[in-house]
Scaffold this motif. Structure first.
Motif, PDB file in Angstrom:
ATOM      1  N   UNK A  11      66.131   8.463  16.774  1.00 43.86           N
ATOM      2  CA  UNK A  11      66.531   7.097  17.113  1.00 43.86           C
ATOM      3  C   UNK A  11      65.437   6.124  16.693  1.00 43.86           C
ATOM      4  N   UNK A  12      65.825   5.045  16.041  1.00 42.44           N
ATOM      5  CA  UNK A  12      64.874   4.042  15.610  1.00 42.44           C
ATOM      6  C   UNK A  12      64.745   2.935  16.663  1.00 42.44           C
ATOM      7  N   UNK A  13      63.943   1.944  16.344  1.00 43.33           N
ATOM      8  CA  UNK A  13      63.576   0.929  17.330  1.00 43.33           C
ATOM      9  C   UNK A  13      64.787   0.212  17.911  1.00 43.33           C
ATOM     10  N   UNK A  14      65.743  -0.170  17.078  1.00 47.77           N
ATOM     11  CA  UNK A  14      66.905  -0.904  17.583  1.00 47.77           C
ATOM     12  C   UNK A  14      67.659  -0.108  18.633  1.00 47.77           C
ATOM     13  N   UNK A  15      67.859   1.174  18.397  1.00 51.81           N
ATOM     14  CA  UNK A  15      68.573   2.021  19.349  1.00 51.81           C
ATOM     15  C   UNK A  15      67.792   2.154  20.654  1.00 51.81           C
ATOM     16  N   UNK A  16      66.494   2.283  20.529  1.00 50.21           N
ATOM     17  CA  UNK A  16      65.666   2.398  21.729  1.00 50.21           C
ATOM     18  C   UNK A  16      65.664   1.092  22.522  1.00 50.21           C
ATOM     19  N   UNK A  17      65.675  -0.023  21.821  1.00 50.46           N
ATOM     20  CA  UNK A  17      65.729  -1.313  22.507  1.00 50.46           C
ATOM     21  C   UNK A  17      67.067  -1.497  23.224  1.00 50.46           C
ATOM     22  N   UNK A  18      68.130  -0.957  22.659  1.00 53.86           N
ATOM     23  CA  UNK A  18      69.429  -1.020  23.334  1.00 53.86           C
ATOM     24  C   UNK A  18      69.378  -0.265  24.663  1.00 53.86           C
ATOM     25  N   UNK A  31      63.829   7.802  26.325  1.00 53.05           N
ATOM     26  CA  UNK A  31      63.633   7.083  25.064  1.00 53.05           C
ATOM     27  C   UNK A  31      62.719   7.869  24.130  1.00 53.05           C
ATOM     28  N   UNK A  32      61.710   8.524  24.704  1.00 51.35           N
ATOM     29  CA  UNK A  32      60.799   9.328  23.899  1.00 51.35           C
ATOM     30  C   UNK A  32      61.533  10.489  23.238  1.00 51.35           C
ATOM     31  N   UNK A  33      62.408  11.136  23.983  1.00 46.22           N
ATOM     32  CA  UNK A  33      63.189  12.245  23.428  1.00 46.22           C
ATOM     33  C   UNK A  33      64.161  11.731  22.373  1.00 46.22           C
ATOM     34  N   UNK A  34      64.786  10.586  22.647  1.00 43.35           N
ATOM     35  CA  UNK A  34      65.692   9.991  21.663  1.00 43.35           C
ATOM     36  C   UNK A  34      64.951   9.670  20.369  1.00 43.35           C
ATOM     37  N   UNK A  35      63.737   9.149  20.502  1.00 40.31           N
ATOM     38  CA  UNK A  35      62.938   8.841  19.315  1.00 40.31           C
ATOM     39  C   UNK A  35      62.622  10.106  18.533  1.00 40.31           C
ATOM     40  N   UNK A  79      56.595   1.375  20.142  1.00 44.04           N
ATOM     41  CA  UNK A  79      55.564   2.376  19.871  1.00 44.04           C
ATOM     42  C   UNK A  79      56.158   3.750  19.580  1.00 44.04           C
ATOM     43  N   UNK A  80      57.249   4.099  20.233  1.00 42.75           N
ATOM     44  CA  UNK A  80      57.850   5.421  20.035  1.00 42.75           C
ATOM     45  C   UNK A  80      58.508   5.566  18.666  1.00 42.75           C
ATOM     46  N   UNK A  81      58.788   4.454  18.012  1.00 40.70           N
ATOM     47  CA  UNK A  81      59.523   4.502  16.738  1.00 40.70           C
ATOM     48  C   UNK A  81      58.679   4.064  15.546  1.00 40.70           C
ATOM     49  N   UNK A  82      57.365   4.048  15.696  1.00 39.75           N
ATOM     50  CA  UNK A  82      56.498   3.678  14.582  1.00 39.75           C
ATOM     51  C   UNK A  82      56.655   4.681  13.438  1.00 39.75           C
ATOM     52  N   UNK A  83      56.740   4.172  12.232  1.00 34.39           N
ATOM     53  CA  UNK A  83      56.948   5.061  11.087  1.00 34.39           C
ATOM     54  C   UNK A  83      55.641   5.688  10.598  1.00 34.39           C
ATOM     55  N   UNK A  84      54.508   5.157  11.069  1.00 37.59           N
ATOM     56  CA  UNK A  84      53.223   5.689  10.625  1.00 37.59           C
ATOM     57  C   UNK A  84      52.625   6.691  11.600  1.00 37.59           C
TER      58      UNK A  84
END
Length: 217
Positions: free
Chosen positions: A179-186, A171-175, A97-102
């Motif tokens: 940071x995209x989804x893959x990085x956040x999932x890591x 994670x929210x700050x990273x986004x 959700x934090x990395x949605x492009x829309x």
């Protein structure tokens, strides 16, 4: 007679959704009245007539976020049938959700009112209380894991919940920093690696180990 500045096709819910995204992107202080009215497509008199004030508009935007874009994370977390599953859903759905492009990146509740001035102190306190409530909700879910035996009884579930919320906030700050989804999932996977250590009571573990040693001596 229509309010001055309000277009004939004024749609309150659509205008609120537009305001929510602007607050989400720029924060309460960063979103000016001029930007809000331009984004919403209405004049200042209409904004005040419909929402009372900028603060009133923001509070409604917070409620809208929690009911829509912000709801997915908690729906998946609370629907999980195990404590580990809840934590996994919490972190992984946050990454998604934090990395949605829309949508604006990150979490509205985490990012929108971190820096309060005297004028916006009430708004900041309200959002802070909602963040604190998130800790309580997650701790309540973890407490179910204690009851089921998945988590040791001596574990401080509030401390574990606070740690996990802190990971999510990071994670929210990273986004927001790109940071995209893959990085956040890591990041989420790294936190999940700590599950056994977080949910095991060391004192109970030591007692179990001592019992095993005595049994085999």
């Amino acid at each position: 007679m229509a309010d001055r500045g309000r277009p004939r096709n004024f749609d309150r819910e659509k205008s609120l959704a537009k305001a929510m995204e602007l607050f989400w992107e720029k924060g309460y202080e960063g979103a000016s009245m001029a930007e809000l009215t331009a984004t919403m497509g209405i004049g200042s008199p209409s904004l005040y007539a419909a929402f009372g004030s900028k603060e009133g508009l923001f509070r409604e935007a917070v409620d809208l976020y929690r009911a829509t874009d912000g709801a997915a994370v908690w729906q998946e977390t609370l629907a999980a049938t195990s404590a580990y599953g809840a934590v996994e859903a919490f972190l992984m759905s946050s990454a998604r959700e934090f990395s949605r492009i829309d949508k604006p990146s990150g979490c509205f509740i985490i990012l929108s009112a971190l820096h309060s001035t005297q004028a916006s102190a009430a708004v900041g306190a309200d959002v802070s209380a909602k963040r604190a409530r998130n800790v309580e909700i997650l701790a309540e879910k973890l407490a179910q894991g204690v009851q089921s035996g998945e988590i040791d009884e001596g574990v401080n579930v509030e401390a574990v919940a606070r740690f996990l919320i802190t990971v999510q906030q990071g994670m929210s700050i990273q986004a927001r920093d790109g940071a995209r989804r893959q990085k956040l999932e890591e990041i989420a996977h790294s936190a999940l690696v700590a599950w056994q250590a977080l949910t095991r009571d060391d004192s109970l573990a030591q007692n179990r180990d001592t019992t095993v040693l005595r049994t085999h001596s």
